[in-house]
Design an enzyme around this catalytic site. Structure first.
Site, mmCIF file in Angstrom:
data_model
loop_
_atom_site.group_PDB
_atom_site.id
_atom_site.type_symbol
_atom_site.label_atom_id
_atom_site.label_comp_id
_atom_site.label_asym_id
_atom_site.label_seq_id
_atom_site.Cartn_x
_atom_site.Cartn_y
_atom_site.Cartn_z
ATOM 1 N N VAL A 172 26.167 25.327 12.442
ATOM 2 C CA VAL A 172 25.505 26.036 13.346
ATOM 3 C C VAL A 172 24.317 25.652 14.115
ATOM 4 O O VAL A 172 23.352 24.897 13.503
ATOM 5 C CB VAL A 172 24.863 27.622 12.696
ATOM 6 C CG1 VAL A 172 24.136 28.511 13.725
ATOM 7 C CG2 VAL A 172 25.951 28.457 12.004
ATOM 8 N N ALA B 106 19.398 23.496 13.672
ATOM 9 C CA ALA B 106 20.709 23.516 13.368
ATOM 10 C C ALA B 106 20.775 23.753 11.726
ATOM 11 O O ALA B 106 19.886 23.342 11.148
ATOM 12 C CB ALA B 106 21.405 22.515 13.799
ATOM 13 N N LYS B 107 22.045 24.081 11.253
ATOM 14 C CA LYS B 107 22.169 23.898 9.701
ATOM 15 C C LYS B 107 23.696 23.767 9.653
ATOM 16 O O LYS B 107 24.498 24.494 10.454
ATOM 17 C CB LYS B 107 21.631 24.828 9.326
ATOM 18 C CG LYS B 107 21.412 24.679 7.719
ATOM 19 C CD LYS B 107 20.144 23.757 7.609
ATOM 20 C CE LYS B 107 19.351 23.737 6.254
ATOM 21 N NZ LYS B 107 17.889 22.990 6.353
ATOM 22 N N GLY B 108 24.249 23.135 8.582
ATOM 23 C CA GLY B 108 25.655 23.091 8.310
ATOM 24 C C GLY B 108 25.987 22.839 6.784
ATOM 25 O O GLY B 108 24.800 22.697 6.108
ATOM 26 N N ASP C 37 20.072 17.833 2.798
ATOM 27 C CA ASP C 37 19.528 19.573 2.547
ATOM 28 C C ASP C 37 20.122 19.431 0.976
ATOM 29 O O ASP C 37 20.520 18.229 0.215
ATOM 30 C CB ASP C 37 20.164 20.241 3.344
ATOM 31 C CG ASP C 37 19.136 21.760 3.185
ATOM 32 O OD1 ASP C 37 18.338 21.756 3.862
ATOM 33 O OD2 ASP C 37 19.802 22.547 2.408
#
Ligand code: NAD
Length: 447
Positions: A91, A136-138, A177
């Site tokens: 995202v 963002a992050k995924g 992460d």
């Protein structure tokens, strides 16, 4: 209303959906794609600041809608020869401020909504510190503990290839992460480099130093949190030397904070990890605890101080309590028993809104996560800058630039809290929102 008449309804923006949803109950309403507990908390915190700023509706709607998201499903061959399908997400929350930036996590419970909330927090964190990035992050839905290193490598490489159309050093730069580390970043960088035909270290941050990673990235979040704490205490007129500190979590962030605060004269009265912790009001020997954990992996059985449970560490009498483990640790169930003057949120989302209310009624101050753990992404930004310039800095330069960014951010938050007569969390959100809103207005709307 029958389905056939829906197409008669003129659609302007989300217009028409109320009627569609009235009869088609199984449909997902616009915005519900992001539904998750974390998204609920993120929106609640955002709205508190947006209300205070009287932010216009149009800007709220834009900031509460992640701009781009990708869901991928891809096959990975397991060591047994069997092929298993995995789901991955990415995202990109805001595209206004520059390329997007944010971690990749491997976890069984990851969802689009969780990525959306974490991406939004990344946007706000970058804006708060003044970094030229959106958030963002995924991640990939999997149980990383059940995959061999070879399987993890195939999964990482295929996920990187799936993201290829939307990532790039000027588009979106991933980082480690939960359950990903330098190792995964090296595989990710190698896969991207194979695709573009030349080495591209600037595609990810958190890489091994030998591949273009930066000095100081590993310590960055903990050290940044210590710089924030130091600056806040200066502003409050408290002397850091002699403050009694208890820390929940002894991983990357918690262990660095313990070491650095101890070196600055704070008295570390409690330390813990997933197996429990140790306390001593006279002060623990941090180096001895570190040696125990290095040798035994966990804190269980550590002969320093007195043993406490995972819950008891949060109730240890101290001046400064530092949750540095997980989200959702200070809740309405234990907030009344917390015995400190200041909470420094090193973990993401450790305090629930209900606990925050109880703590503030009791006069306990909270330095918010958005500010405290922003040292991680700040040094990631330094890594990206160094990679772009092919000019690497030394550890001293990284630490001194980090310190300057953290001190400035703390001062901005305190000034804003005073000006808006609000708490530090809402002030931190407000600094970020004002900056993003200004950039959005200036760029206006295409076409
Ligand atoms: P980590 O995995 O290195 O360490 C986590 C620590 O918490 C471990 O000591 C673990 O044993 C302990 N722990 C786990 N469950 C616990 C429980 N129930 N009670 C007590 N301790 C428990 O993780 P980290 O990188 O240190 O991250 C800690 C927090 O900081 C997370 O919320 C993370 O999102 C946040 N954070 C980390 C970074 C970073 O750069 N590492 C950046 C921003 C935010």
């Amino acid at each position: 209303m029958k389905t056939s008449t829906f197409i008669e309804i003129e659609r302007r923006g989300t217009g028409g959906w109320d009627e569609v949803l009235a009869t088609e109950a199984h449909l997902v309403a616009p915005g519900e794609e992001w539904k998750s507990e974390l998204w609920r908390v993120a929106v609640e915190q955002f709205n508190r600041a947006a209300d205070l700023l009287e932010l216009e509706q149009e800007m709220r709607a834009r900031m509460l809608s992640p701009r781009r998201s990708l869901v991928v499903s891809f096959p990975v061959r397991l060591d047994s020869g069997e092929v298993r399908s995995f789901t991955g997400y990415r995202v990109q929350h805001t595209l206004t401020m520059g390329p997007t930036k944010g971690g990749i996590r491997y976890a069984p419970g990851i969802s689009l909504g969780e990525c959306a909330a974490l991406a939004m927090w990344m946007t706000l964190k970058c804006a708060l510190v003044g970094l030229p990035f959106g958030g963002a992050k995924g991640g990939v839905r999997c149980d990383p503990n059940r995959l061999s290193p070879q399987e993890l490598e195939r999964l990482t490489r295929r996920y990187a290839a799936e993201l290829f159309p939307i990532i790039g050093p000027d588009r979106d730069i991933p980082a480690p992460d939960m359950a990903t580390s330098e190792r995964e970043m090296a595989w990710f960088m190698d896969t991207y480099s194979q695709q573009v035909g030349h080495p591209a270290p600037e595609i990810v941050t958190g890489k091994p130093v030998v591949l273009g990673g930066t000095a100081g990235r590993r310590e960055a979040t903990g050290l940044g949190a210590v710089f924030c704490t130091e600056r806040l205490l200066e502003q409050l007129g408290w002397d850091l030397a002699g403050q009694r500190v208890a820390i929940q979590g002894f991983g990357n962030v918690g262990s660095v904070m313990a070491r650095e605060l101890d070196a600055r004269g704070a008295v570390i009265v409690g330390l813990s990890d997933v197996t429990g912790g140790v306390v001593d009001q006279a002060g623990l020997d941090v180096a001895a605890v570190e040696r125990w954990v290095a040798g035994h992996r966990f804190m269980r059985g550590c002969p320093e101080g007195l043993y406490v449970t995972r819950q008891e560490i949060l109730e240890t009498p101290c001046d400064i309590l530092i949750p540095a483990a997980l989200e959702h640790q200070l809740t309405e169930d234990n907030a009344a028993d917390v015995d400190c003057r200041l909470v420094v949120e090193a973990a993401n989302g450790p305090t629930t809104p209900e606990a925050e209310k109880i703590l503030s009624e009791r006069g306990i101050m909270i330095l918010p996560d958005l500010l405290v753990n922003s040292g991680g992404v700040t040094v990631s930004y330094f890594e990206w800058v160094q990679d772009q310039q092919r000019y690497l800095w030394d550890g001293f330069e990284v630490a001194s630039r980090l310190e300057s960014k953290m001190r400035t951010a703390v001062d901005r938050v305190i000034e804003t809290a005073e000006a808006l007569e609000t708490d530090w969390r809402t002030a931190a959100q407000s600094v970020a929102i004002v900056r993003i809103a200004e950039a959005s207005r200036l760029r206006a709307i295409y076409p």
